[in-house]
Design an enzyme around this catalytic site. Structure first.
Site, mmCIF file in Angstrom:
data_model
loop_
_atom_site.group_PDB
_atom_site.id
_atom_site.type_symbol
_atom_site.label_atom_id
_atom_site.label_comp_id
_atom_site.label_asym_id
_atom_site.label_seq_id
_atom_site.Cartn_x
_atom_site.Cartn_y
_atom_site.Cartn_z
ATOM 1 C CE LYS A 1 2.998 -10.255 -1.705
ATOM 2 N NZ LYS A 1 1.906 -10.656 -2.625
ATOM 3 C CB SER B 1 0.362 -7.235 -3.005
ATOM 4 O OG SER B 1 0.216 -8.642 -2.950
ATOM 5 C CB SER C 1 -0.675 -10.315 -5.533
ATOM 6 O OG SER C 1 -1.694 -9.445 -5.110
#
Length: 454
Positions: A67, A143, A167
């Protein structure tokens, strides 16, 4: 339910047994990435020459995507979805990155995030736009949206992810994956992160199967049970008291129906169901929302005082920075105190039950653009996010572990997620219950690993 040879454990087994090589797996991952590039899962790829060789470990040779927001991985740039951060490659691994590599993973790229994680959709202005593999007109969540798309679309079997307000769990819920948000402190945050975001953020992964999350856990926590003794630890304990939250307002009927269906499956497995009114969690939700807003704003303000140029960020980020710079010490202290009070109130709920079963999302993933960042109204953004994932942030603020997994599909073929929350340290209990729900076979993942290339 994904076929077990389509998950990371299955892929590692195939490599170990010589049915394919680590190079084959990497080539297949890159080919699949190219085939689904329009989904916007990946914002950067490393050249082959810069990808490290696999270390010996339970996931030896398995490709990994990282990520674009979290602890650094050496050689992989991180810009948190923002033009304000130069795309400089990390000089060294975080402690967590060391553990991922030590497990045998081969990181080769970074996944798309909204700028600084401020949205439940991964559509940064710098691009690319992340699209749901099951309906590209819809969001993939945020996210960790790029990580979820990479796994759901079959590029990699699992991907690194982080969770500060849902997230990990929200993208997993949008994309039909397993998303564990670990207990506070279970995952290393050194050497640079420390008590990142006041302790509300943690890192782990999104996975295609519960067994992948179970196998990854000891690799990154440093022990089969991590640093915590589970207060009612033994995950095979039957019966557990399952607190069922089935009266939450604002949940669409199809997703609301997944809760009693999952509860019935757990009752069939021998557990005891106890009704927990959603109103009992309302004070925890309110305190969590206040704490989340203030902690995020304060964190972004520190970035600005450390040299980040707010003019290069999106309007919503600028608003959060301004909010943080104008915040008083008593306001921030009140947020931290409110978080501690919320944790106590949640622990009091766990005097009555061992695990909570409750909604993950209020609706199907909405169309792209549902969580815009081209405005300066932080309160509205938080209200929108809380409306879509109403019981997400409370796990972050209280430090409790939480698990999202699909338990069926709607008429459009979109996953029906449910969420389990346990007391601090109950991560393995959640995974055991998750495995029992997964075994019901309510969700059949339609996209094989590498698009079925292997």
């Amino acid at each position: 339910m994904t076929r077990m040879n389509d998950d990371a454990v299955g892929l590692a087994k195939a490599i170990t047994e010589g049915r394919l090589t680590a190079a084959d797996a990497m080539a297949a991952a890159r080919a699949r990435l190219d085939a689904v590039a329009d989904l916007g899962a990946v914002c950067w790829q490393a050249p082959d020459a810069e990808v490290s060789e696999a270390q010996a470990g339970p996931f030896s040779g398995v490709p990994l995507l990282v990520k674009d927001l979290g602890g650094p991985f050496a050689g992989i740039p991180m810009r948190a979805g923002s033009a304000a951060l130069a795309r400089m490659k990390g000089a060294s691994d975080s402690d967590l990155a060391v553990r991922f590599r030590g497990a045998g993973f081969r990181p080769f790229g970074a996944t798309t995030v909204p700028e600084f994680g401020l949205s439940l959709s991964s559509e940064p202005a710098v691009g690319p736009i992340c699209r749901n593999p099951f309906d590209p007109s819809r969001i993939a969540g945020g996210s960790s949206g790029g990580s979820a798309v990479a796994v759901a679309a079959g590029i990699v079997p699992l991907a690194h992810a982080t969770d500060a307000g849902g997230s990990i769990r929200v993208p997993a819920a949008c994309c039909g994956l397993v998303g564990l948000k670990p207990s506070r402190g279970a995952i290393p945050a050194g050497p640079g992160f420390g008590n990142h975001l006041g302790g509300i953020a943690t890192e782990f992964a999104v996975t295609r199967s519960v067994r992948d999350a179970q196998a990854l856990w000891p690799c990154v926590t440093g022990g089969a049970r991590g640093p915590y003794p589970d207060p009612a630890q033994f995950a095979d304990k039957v019966p557990l008291r399952i607190g069922v939250v089935s009266d939450a307002r604002g949940i669409d009927p199809t997703r609301a129906a997944a809760i009693p269906a999952a509860a019935a499956a757990l009752e069939k497995a021998g557990h005891v169901l106890i009704d927990i009114p959603a109103a009992d969690l309302s004070p925890i939700r309110r305190a969590s929302a206040r704490a989340f807003e203030r902690i995020i704003a304060a964190n972004l303000a520190t970035l600005a005082t450390s040299g980040l140029d707010p003019a290069q960020t999106e309007p919503l980020t600028q608003a959060f920075i301004e909010r943080g710079l104008s915040m008083t010490a008593p306001e921030l202290w009140a947020a931290q105190e409110g978080g501690a009070a919320a944790a106590y109130k949640l622990w009091s709920v766990f005097d009555r039950v061992d695990v909570l079963l409750l909604p993950m999302l209020s609706s199907a993933p909405p169309p792209l653009g549902a969580f815009p960042m081209d405005h300066r109204d932080g309160a509205t953004q938080i209200e929108r996010m809380d409306g879509f994932a109403p019981f997400a942030a409370l796990a972050n603020v209280t430090g409790a572990p939480a698990l999202s997994l699909p338990f069926g599909a709607d008429d459009a073929g979109l996953p029906l997620p449910v969420q389990l929350i346990a007391p601090l340290g109950g991560d393995l209990r959640l995974l055991t219950l998750g495995a029992a729900l997964e075994a019901e076979g309510r969700w059949q993942h339609p996209i094989p690993l590498f698009g079925g290339a292997l």
